[in-house]
Write a protein that holds these residues in place. Structure first.
Motif, short mmCIF file in Angstrom:
data_model
loop_
_atom_site.label_atom_id
_atom_site.label_comp_id
_atom_site.label_asym_id
_atom_site.label_seq_id
_atom_site.Cartn_x
_atom_site.Cartn_y
_atom_site.Cartn_z
N TYR A 100 0.83 -1.20 0.00
CA TYR A 100 0.00 0.00 0.00
C TYR A 100 0.87 1.26 0.00
O TYR A 100 0.62 2.20 -0.75
N VAL A 101 1.90 1.28 0.82
CA VAL A 101 2.80 2.43 0.87
C VAL A 101 3.43 2.67 -0.50
O VAL A 101 3.51 3.80 -0.97
N ARG A 102 3.86 1.61 -1.13
CA ARG A 102 4.48 1.76 -2.46
C ARG A 102 3.48 2.32 -3.47
O ARG A 102 3.85 3.06 -4.37
N ARG A 103 2.23 1.96 -3.31
CA ARG A 103 1.20 2.40 -4.27
C ARG A 103 0.79 3.85 -4.05
O ARG A 103 0.68 4.61 -5.01
N VAL A 104 0.59 4.28 -2.79
CA VAL A 104 0.07 5.62 -2.54
C VAL A 104 1.15 6.64 -2.21
O VAL A 104 0.89 7.83 -2.24
N GLY A 105 2.34 6.18 -1.85
CA GLY A 105 3.42 7.10 -1.49
C GLY A 105 3.55 7.32 0.00
O GLY A 105 2.57 7.20 0.75
N TRP A 106 4.78 7.64 0.42
CA TRP A 106 5.04 7.75 1.86
C TRP A 106 4.36 8.95 2.50
O TRP A 106 3.95 8.88 3.65
N ASP A 107 4.21 10.05 1.78
CA ASP A 107 3.62 11.23 2.40
C ASP A 107 2.14 11.00 2.74
O ASP A 107 1.68 11.36 3.82
N ARG A 108 1.43 10.37 1.83
CA ARG A 108 0.02 10.05 2.12
C ARG A 108 -0.08 9.02 3.24
O ARG A 108 -0.92 9.14 4.13
N TYR A 109 0.79 8.01 3.20
CA TYR A 109 0.78 6.98 4.24
C TYR A 109 1.02 7.59 5.62
O TYR A 109 0.29 7.29 6.56
N GLU A 110 2.00 8.47 5.73
CA GLU A 110 2.28 9.08 7.04
C GLU A 110 1.13 9.97 7.51
O GLU A 110 0.82 10.00 8.69
N THR A 111 0.48 10.66 6.59
CA THR A 111 -0.69 11.46 6.95
C THR A 111 -1.79 10.56 7.50
O THR A 111 -2.41 10.86 8.52
N GLU A 112 -2.02 9.43 6.84
CA GLU A 112 -3.05 8.50 7.30
C GLU A 112 -2.67 7.86 8.62
O GLU A 112 -3.54 7.59 9.46
N LEU A 113 -1.38 7.60 8.84
CA LEU A 113 -0.93 7.04 10.12
C LEU A 113 -1.25 7.98 11.28
O LEU A 113 -1.62 7.54 12.36
N GLU A 114 -1.09 9.28 11.03
CA GLU A 114 -1.36 10.26 12.08
C GLU A 114 -2.83 10.25 12.50
O GLU A 114 -3.15 10.59 13.64
#
Length: 131
Positions: A100-114
């Motif tokens: 999922y991270v590879r597909r959406v990118g790290w910046d979006r992933y980190e935003t969602e993690l928050e």
């Protein structure tokens, strides 16, 4: 680094006390040997894996490279070495979350993690995304 700069890195993985096993140390040593063999630094947002489970019997088989946000700011970089030593926090991930991270990118992933409630220390946690 990709631009020719040198950096030292220290790898950190935090796990729940229930994983008090030498397997966690073996995983960390194995990953450090792999990173050293590539002759390049890990970067924020990079995913390593999925591969075999980090330790036997758990679902986490990848790690996400992050800044150590749950630690004091001064913990992120040690400037007493030359070059400076940067701490890389390795967040264990189930395989579908790594993809999922590879597909959406790290910046979006980190935003969602928050915005999510994630037990980062549970090596057997279900994926938050990518199921």
């Amino acid at each position: 680094m990709g631009d020719g700069r040198l950096v030292r890195q220290e790898l950190l993985v935090s796990v729940a006390e229930t994983y008090r096993d030498h397997s966690v140390a073996e995983f960390l040593l194995s990953l450090a040997a792999y990173v050293h063999s590539t002759n390049r630094a890990l970067v924020r947002g990079e995913v390593v894996g999925p591969s075999r489970p980090l330790i036997p019997g758990v679902s986490a088989s990848a790690v996400y490279c992050a800044m150590p946000v749950f630690f004091p700011d001064e913990f992120a970089t040690y400037r007493g070495s030359d070059p400076a030593t940067v701490l890389v926090w390795l967040l264990p991930q189930p395989p579908t979350e790594a993809e999922y991270v590879r597909r959406v990118g790290w910046d979006r992933y980190e935003t969602e993690l928050e915005e999510a409630e994630v037990d980062f220390w549970d090596l057997d946690r279900p994926p938050m995304w990518g199921t």
